[in-house]
Design a protein around this motif. Structure first.
Motif, PDB file in Angstrom:
ATOM      1  N   VAL A 678       0.825  -1.210   0.000  1.00  0.00           N
ATOM      2  CA  VAL A 678       0.000   0.000   0.000  1.00  0.00           C
ATOM      3  C   VAL A 678       0.860   1.261   0.000  1.00  0.00           C
ATOM      4  CG1 VAL A 678      -0.211   0.174   2.522  1.00  0.00           C
ATOM      5  CG2 VAL A 678      -2.019   1.086   1.073  1.00  0.00           C
ATOM      6  N   LEU A 679       2.115   1.165   0.490  1.00  0.00           N
ATOM      7  CA  LEU A 679       2.991   2.335   0.558  1.00  0.00           C
ATOM      8  C   LEU A 679       3.971   2.425  -0.594  1.00  0.00           C
ATOM      9  CD1 LEU A 679       4.096   2.900   4.269  1.00  0.00           C
ATOM     10  CD2 LEU A 679       2.277   3.982   2.989  1.00  0.00           C
ATOM     11  N   GLU A 680       3.894   1.499  -1.549  1.00  0.00           N
ATOM     12  CA  GLU A 680       4.920   1.465  -2.595  1.00  0.00           C
ATOM     13  C   GLU A 680       4.900   2.698  -3.487  1.00  0.00           C
ATOM     14  OE1 GLU A 680       5.978  -3.205  -3.496  1.00  0.00           O
ATOM     15  OE2 GLU A 680       4.565  -2.166  -4.792  1.00  0.00           O
ATOM     16  N   GLU A 681       3.731   3.220  -3.791  1.00  0.00           N
ATOM     17  CA  GLU A 681       3.636   4.320  -4.744  1.00  0.00           C
ATOM     18  C   GLU A 681       3.382   5.649  -4.055  1.00  0.00           C
ATOM     19  OE1 GLU A 681       2.041   2.134  -8.789  1.00  0.00           O
ATOM     20  OE2 GLU A 681       0.719   3.498  -7.723  1.00  0.00           O
ATOM     21  N   GLY A 682       4.222   6.642  -4.419  1.00  0.00           N
ATOM     22  CA  GLY A 682       3.927   8.024  -4.092  1.00  0.00           C
ATOM     23  C   GLY A 682       4.364   8.541  -2.740  1.00  0.00           C
ATOM     24  N   LEU A 683       4.632   7.669  -1.765  1.00  0.00           N
ATOM     25  CA  LEU A 683       5.006   8.151  -0.443  1.00  0.00           C
ATOM     26  C   LEU A 683       6.281   8.983  -0.529  1.00  0.00           C
ATOM     27  CD1 LEU A 683       4.707   8.097   2.677  1.00  0.00           C
ATOM     28  CD2 LEU A 683       6.147   6.066   2.664  1.00  0.00           C
ATOM     29  N   ASP A 684       6.257  10.182   0.042  1.00  0.00           N
ATOM     30  CA  ASP A 684       7.397  11.088  -0.046  1.00  0.00           C
ATOM     31  C   ASP A 684       7.849  11.485   1.357  1.00  0.00           C
ATOM     32  OD1 ASP A 684       9.339  12.815  -0.799  1.00  0.00           O
ATOM     33  OD2 ASP A 684       8.016  14.336  -1.662  1.00  0.00           O
ATOM     34  N   ILE A 685       8.787  10.716   1.905  1.00  0.00           N
ATOM     35  CA  ILE A 685       9.407  11.033   3.197  1.00  0.00           C
ATOM     36  C   ILE A 685      10.888  11.294   2.921  1.00  0.00           C
ATOM     37  CG2 ILE A 685       9.871  10.250   5.545  1.00  0.00           C
ATOM     38  CD1 ILE A 685       6.908  10.580   4.999  1.00  0.00           C
ATOM     39  N   PRO A 686      11.306  12.561   2.834  1.00  0.00           N
ATOM     40  CA  PRO A 686      12.668  12.882   2.406  1.00  0.00           C
ATOM     41  C   PRO A 686      13.764  12.231   3.245  1.00  0.00           C
ATOM     42  CG  PRO A 686      11.299  14.844   2.452  1.00  0.00           C
ATOM     43  CD  PRO A 686      10.503  13.766   3.099  1.00  0.00           C
ATOM     44  N   ASP A 687      13.503  11.995   4.535  1.00  0.00           N
ATOM     45  CA  ASP A 687      14.543  11.455   5.413  1.00  0.00           C
ATOM     46  C   ASP A 687      14.590   9.937   5.420  1.00  0.00           C
ATOM     47  OD1 ASP A 687      15.345  13.993   6.165  1.00  0.00           O
ATOM     48  OD2 ASP A 687      13.894  14.102   7.791  1.00  0.00           O
ATOM     49  N   CYS A 688      13.743   9.286   4.646  1.00  0.00           N
ATOM     50  CA  CYS A 688      13.755   7.815   4.578  1.00  0.00           C
ATOM     51  C   CYS A 688      15.035   7.382   3.861  1.00  0.00           C
ATOM     52  CB  CYS A 688      12.530   7.307   3.850  1.00  0.00           C
ATOM     53  SG  CYS A 688      12.452   5.511   3.745  1.00  0.00           S
ATOM     54  N   ASN A 689      15.898   6.646   4.552  1.00  0.00           N
ATOM     55  CA  ASN A 689      17.199   6.322   3.964  1.00  0.00           C
ATOM     56  C   ASN A 689      17.482   4.830   3.801  1.00  0.00           C
ATOM     57  OD1 ASN A 689      17.625   5.796   6.693  1.00  0.00           O
ATOM     58  ND2 ASN A 689      18.760   7.705   7.029  1.00  0.00           N
ATOM     59  N   PHE A 690      16.499   3.963   4.070  1.00  0.00           N
ATOM     60  CA  PHE A 690      16.684   2.570   3.687  1.00  0.00           C
ATOM     61  C   PHE A 690      15.338   1.888   3.464  1.00  0.00           C
ATOM     62  CE2 PHE A 690      16.410   2.080   8.319  1.00  0.00           C
ATOM     63  CZ  PHE A 690      15.672   0.896   8.474  1.00  0.00           C
ATOM     64  N   VAL A 691      15.350   0.959   2.524  1.00  0.00           N
ATOM     65  CA  VAL A 691      14.162   0.179   2.178  1.00  0.00           C
ATOM     66  C   VAL A 691      14.551  -1.292   2.172  1.00  0.00           C
ATOM     67  CG1 VAL A 691      12.518  -0.393   0.348  1.00  0.00           C
ATOM     68  CG2 VAL A 691      13.080   1.996   0.801  1.00  0.00           C
ATOM     69  N   ILE A 692      13.729  -2.120   2.818  1.00  0.00           N
ATOM     70  CA  ILE A 692      13.947  -3.565   2.835  1.00  0.00           C
ATOM     71  C   ILE A 692      12.698  -4.237   2.287  1.00  0.00           C
ATOM     72  CG2 ILE A 692      14.390  -5.606   4.259  1.00  0.00           C
ATOM     73  CD1 ILE A 692      15.778  -3.772   6.281  1.00  0.00           C
ATOM     74  N   ARG A 693      12.867  -5.084   1.290  1.00  0.00           N
ATOM     75  CA  ARG A 693      11.742  -5.893   0.791  1.00  0.00           C
ATOM     76  C   ARG A 693      11.920  -7.297   1.350  1.00  0.00           C
ATOM     77  NH1 ARG A 693       9.693  -5.186  -5.155  1.00  0.00           N
ATOM     78  NH2 ARG A 693       7.694  -4.926  -4.130  1.00  0.00           N
ATOM     79  N   TYR A 694      10.991  -7.688   2.202  1.00  0.00           N
ATOM     80  CA  TYR A 694      11.102  -8.950   2.936  1.00  0.00           C
ATOM     81  C   TYR A 694      10.191 -10.002   2.300  1.00  0.00           C
ATOM     82  CZ  TYR A 694      11.289 -12.169   6.907  1.00  0.00           C
ATOM     83  OH  TYR A 694      11.465 -13.284   7.701  1.00  0.00           O
ATOM     84  N   GLY A 695      10.803 -10.852   1.478  1.00  0.00           N
ATOM     85  CA  GLY A 695      10.028 -11.912   0.833  1.00  0.00           C
ATOM     86  C   GLY A 695       8.967 -11.404  -0.108  1.00  0.00           C
ATOM     87  N   LEU A 696       9.140 -10.187  -0.622  1.00  0.00           N
ATOM     88  CA  LEU A 696       8.115  -9.581  -1.483  1.00  0.00           C
ATOM     89  C   LEU A 696       8.778  -8.993  -2.719  1.00  0.00           C
ATOM     90  CD1 LEU A 696       5.249  -8.508  -2.079  1.00  0.00           C
ATOM     91  CD2 LEU A 696       5.850  -6.461  -0.792  1.00  0.00           C
ATOM     92  N   VAL A 697       8.580  -9.609  -3.856  1.00  0.00           N
ATOM     93  CA  VAL A 697       9.014  -9.064  -5.142  1.00  0.00           C
ATOM     94  C   VAL A 697       7.932  -9.379  -6.158  1.00  0.00           C
ATOM     95  CG1 VAL A 697      10.693  -9.189  -7.007  1.00  0.00           C
ATOM     96  CG2 VAL A 697      11.490  -9.260  -4.657  1.00  0.00           C
ATOM     97  N   THR A 698       7.447  -8.359  -6.842  1.00  0.00           N
ATOM     98  CA  THR A 698       6.414  -8.587  -7.861  1.00  0.00           C
ATOM     99  C   THR A 698       6.996  -8.263  -9.239  1.00  0.00           C
ATOM    100  OG1 THR A 698       5.566  -6.387  -7.294  1.00  0.00           O
ATOM    101  CG2 THR A 698       4.438  -8.277  -6.350  1.00  0.00           C
ATOM    102  N   ASN A 699       6.658  -7.100  -9.805  1.00  0.00           N
ATOM    103  CA  ASN A 699       7.187  -6.768 -11.126  1.00  0.00           C
ATOM    104  C   ASN A 699       8.177  -5.618 -11.054  1.00  0.00           C
ATOM    105  OD1 ASN A 699       5.649  -4.427 -10.834  1.00  0.00           O
ATOM    106  ND2 ASN A 699       3.931  -5.250 -11.995  1.00  0.00           N
TER     107      ASN A 699
END
Length: 920
Positions: A678-699
């Protein structure tokens, strides 16, 4: 005396810079400002740039300020000459926003002939776009020998840049402008807010637009942003394809303002609608971008399903210049207008339509429904022009995306066709991209694989239970337990059993599906979370069978159900014992633990998002992080965000709850969010500095969107593999698709304009024809000739005959209800606690279930103070003309027209029954 004054002035300025240091560190764009500060030594500049690459912009800005304040030895051979030169260099620095609009090629030729630049310099200048080339040209000119300024003025006059010539003073003698570093910083700081994005603008300068600050006068774009915007400024329909975090929305705001300005200058009204595909994006675009930058000049409003506006959408469009809304709201209004109702909006009422996340403009999506209306109008206009009639005005289309994707394409040609189809759907004359070197550097990426567990006693117990059920039901699966293939097999097995009225296999299949999910959960989250899931299922199933109904009777438990309940009970103690032994936990959790610890221990201020597949795993991971003391010790403050749809058994989140959590994340009160897609598109948090995809890969689109949530300069992207998720392989496939997409876009951009237009016309003609055929088929399908009496409904759980189609009525063309007395004797009501707690507008007050087997049939809805049992057709086996219909999951699948619910007649009947009771 003059020396003392200068010293005092320098000290004052240094103190002022120190006072503003905190704000300057946030506002300064280091790479851009360094080019303007010629007095800083080259080696110091390189050191600062290196720190920007490794530690981020803020750390580098702090170092830059130190370098400015520090005293440097004077190496100038001739102080008087250098002072004069420095004066003109600073003048060029201040005027550079205007000077970069010069006719770069003409000025470059003259500069080369007068030897203001070298042949080596010319390669740097000519290999860039007009604005970027102009910037490089200025940098080369100011490094020239004494006398360069007067020669540059002559060139401006000779190339007929009269305004720029006058702006720079007209002659060297009139160059009495001077600027010390402080003023340079203030000027560039005011522009840097606009360059960087909404984060600085919304936090640091909330009222500057209203006060007539820099953004209210004009909006500045980076060179690559201006390059992609240029065709739209000429009124053309385009797709802006820029990576997440590259300022697509800022480009849209700039184009919107220029569009409205030009319409106003021509004496015409302008109406801009900005479409988004998710409710949270409405508020984000409104608050962070469009309102701050446009409110001083234009009226801006937002509309979504969450807004409590008292006037109609049509009135909102009339009263405002810019409206940001979800696409479905505009589609609904366009449909009202199509039906001839006053409250509708026409496309001709709009002058610019901005479509965010436009890669969704495909068959079946609401974006595509809107654009098909546009294409039909465009096709009609072509015919009208041939007939000499006045065409209907249509809005300009500006489309935004980080990635159009390639669909199922495996070859470049297929990818080109897929992207051209999207271009055709959006009526785009061009797809605009930026060169890789003009964008920010790629994120650090890490893929963490797992090996098969050496021991998994918890999973072995679940598999043994499943095999016992297979034996009991005489089932022989041909795929691995816990796999996606097994999930598909067991769903098909249950469907087949329902059609054949094999209730033994049906009951077993339902339990096997939950055990398979429990096995997946034990590979994703903690064993104790998987056990909780299985236990909740069994407790609820037993409650259904043992809770007395209104008559004081309980549902009879079959032998198969008794076997299934006993099987779990006799293994529950062993599962509880194993769930407490942490040595058997899955390796994926260990990898996730190490990733979180690494991010929070190596960063000064870590803030990140973990994406996972299901709502259940999202909540469980959040709890796991909160309960782990190691995470608390390093300052991890975790929470979760899930979607708002009601399809899952897990209680959904309301949009208000999601917004509140996002605000906490933005402020830093929460620094780690676990979320579904639900948060994949459009979320704009400038200070967000890491992303982890846990067992989730689509296209590939989701991959780009998820990576893009890491907005900070030094952000990282990690993929953690989970057993049976195949994320490593999927990630490699997505990387290949991304290369395929970039190659396809490059080929499309290289097409001859006539060939491009021809292909777009062909795709549009095909789309219009397909839509016409689809409408004909839909009309034929809607011709429901079968009589309601020919339809029979029986319980999917026990095959009890429930009713016929003659008993079904329709409320508001949507809800299928059965209000007959005979039907009321066949079901029991169960409390619908989740919906009551959420207080939804849809007044569903209870579940209804089969009195014989406990199978859910639907909900009890409160319609205008009358309780109406609302049926879900997927919970029944449907027979039409004596033949069972397989996979009947929607009422639309039935070729039967049911009568409308007569509220007045039924209300009168209830009232009469109530009067009879009162008389008695």
């Amino acid at each position: 005396m003059m020396s003392e004054m200068a010293s005092g002035t320098d000290e004052t300025r240094e103190n002022l810079i120190e006072d503003l240091r905190a704000r300057l560190k946030v506002c300064i764009v280091v790479d851009r400002l360094l080019d303007q500060l010629q007095f800083i030594p080259v080696d110091t500049k390189e050191l600062i740039r290196q720190r920007a690459r490794t530690d981020g912009n803020i750390v580098a800005a702090d170092l830059l300020i130190d370098a400015v304040i520090r005293k440097h030895p004077d190496k100038r051979p001739d102080p008087a000459e250098e002072e004069d030169n420095d004066q003109y260099v600073r003048l060029i620095e201040l005027l550079s926003p205007s000077l970069v609009e010069m006719k770069t090629q003409e000025v470059y030729v003259h500069c080369l002939s007068k030897e203001l630049i070298t042949r080596e310099d010319s390669e740097i200048v000519t290999n860039r776009g007009p604005r970027s080339g102009a910037r490089e040209l200025l940098r080369c000119i100011v490094r020239g020998q004494h006398g360069w300024f007067s020669q540059f003025l002559d060139i401006l006059r000779e190339t007929e840049h009269h305004e720029l010539y006058e702006l720079t003073g007209g002659s060297p003698d009139s160059g009495k402008f001077w600027s010390m570093f402080y003023f340079t910083v203030v000027v560039f700081t005011s522009f840097s807010d606009l360059y960087r994005g909404a984060d600085v603008l919304s936090k640091e300068l909330p009222n500057t637009a209203a006060a007539g600050g820099p953004e209210s006068a004009d909006i500045s774009l980076r060179d690559y942003q201006m390059d992609v915007a240029r065709p739209a400024l000429e009124g053309k329909n385009i797709i802006v394809c820029l990576p997440t975090g590259s300022g697509k929305t800022r480009v849209a705001v700039y184009i919107t303002k220029k569009h409205l300005d030009s319409r106003r200058a021509e004496g015409m009204s302008g109406k801009v609608v900005v479409l988004v595909n998710k409710i949270p994006l409405v508020e984000q675009h409104y608050s962070a971008e469009f309102l701050p930058l446009l409110k001083s000049t234009y009226k801006v409003e937002r509309v979504s399903g969450d807004c409590q506006l008292k006037i109609s959408f049509t009135e909102i469009i009339k009263k405002n210049d810019v409206v940001i809304c979800t696409a479905q709201i505009l589609e609904n209004s366009l449909e009202l207008s199509n039906k001839g109702e006053d409250e509708g909006v026409n496309l001709s009422d709009l002058s610019l339509l901005v479509i965010d996340e436009c890669h969704h403009t495909q068959k079946g999506d609401v974006y595509n429904s809107i654009m098909m209306r546009y294409l039909r109008k465009k096709h009609t206009n072509i015919r009208k022009k041939k007939e000499g009639k006045e065409p209907v005005p249509l809005p300009q289309i500006l489309s935004l995306t980080a990635s159009p994707g390639v669909g199922k394409a495996t070859k470049t040609k297929q990818a080109e066709e897929y992207i051209l189809q999207i271009c055709a759907n959006l009526d785009a004359s061009r797809i605009m991209t930026a060169t890789p070197e003009s964008l920010k550097k790629e994120q650090r990426k890490l893929v963490l694989k797992i090996e098969d567990r050496k021991e998994d006693p918890f999973g072995d117990v679940i598999k043994n239970i499943m095999n016992s059920i297979h034996t009991h039901a005489q089932l022989t699966p041909s795929c691995d337990l816990g796999s996606q293939n097994y999930e598909q097999w067991i769903v098909e097995t249950e469907r087949k059993a329902a059609m054949e009225e094999d209730h033994k296999v049906q009951a077993c299949a339902e339990h096997l599906r939950h055990y398979n999910e429990g096995l997946n959960l034990s590979n994703t989250i903690r064993m104790c979370d998987a056990l909780v899931f299985l236990n909740e299922f069994h407790v609820e199933e037993i409650r259904k069978k043992t809770t007395p109904n209104d008559d004081g009777q309980t549902i009879q438990i079959t032998e198969t159900e008794r076997f299934l309940f006993h099987l779990f009970k006799e293994n529950k103690e062993e599962l509880e014992k194993l769930a407490k032994n942490q040595q058997y936990e899955n390796d994926s959790l260990c990898n996730l633990r190490h990733s979180i610890l690494r991010e929070f221990s190596t960063r000064e201020k870590a803030r990140g998002i973990i994406f996972t597949k299901t709502r259940r795993s999202t909540i469980a991971l959040s709890q796991w992080i909160q309960e782990n003391p190691k995470f608390a010790d390093i300052g991890v403050k975790a929470s979760y965000i899930i979607g708002g749809g009601g399809q899952s058994v897990v209680k959904p989140m309301t949009s208000t709850e999601r917004s509140a959590m996002l605000k906490k994340f933005d402020k830093g009160d929460i620094n780690l969010l676990v979320a579904t897609s639900v948060l994949e598109e459009g979320l704009d948090i400038p200070d967000c500095n890491f992303v982890i995809r846990y067992g989730l890969v689509t296209n590939e689109i989701s991959m780009i969107q998820a990576k893009g949530r890491g907005r900070a300069d030094d952000s990282s992207y990690t993929v953690v593999e989970v057993k049976n998720s195949c994320v490593t392989e999927k990630e490699h496939v997505n990387e290949h698709r991304l290369i395929l997409m970039e190659k396809a876009i490059k080929n499309i951009k290289a097409l001859d304009p006539k060939e491009y237009d021809r292909q777009i016309r062909d795709f549009q003609a095909q789309a219009l024809m397909e839509e016409k055929v689809k409408k004909i088929k839909k009309k034929q399908k809607s011709m429901k000739n079968e009589k309601p009496s020919q339809v029979m409904f029986s319980c999917r759980g026990c095959s009890t005959q429930v009713c016929t189609g003659e008993d079904i009525q329709v409320i508001e063309n949507a809800h299928k209800v059965n209000v007959t007395t005979q039907f009321s004797e066949l079901y029991v009501k169960r409390e619908n606690t989740s919906l009551q707690e959420r207080r939804l507008d849809f007044e569903s007050i209870a579940f209804i279930a089969c009195k014989t087997c406990g199978r859910s049939w639907g909900t009890m809805m409160n319609y205008r103070s009358i309780e109406c049992p609302c049926l879900l057709v997927k919970n029944f086996v449907v027979t039409l003309n004596g033949k069972k219909i397989p996979n009947c999951t929607r009422w639309a699948d039935l070729p039967v027209k049911f009568p409308s619910f007569d509220y007045s007649e039924y209300a009168m009947r209830l009232a009469e029954g109530s009067d009879d009771e009162d008389t008695e």
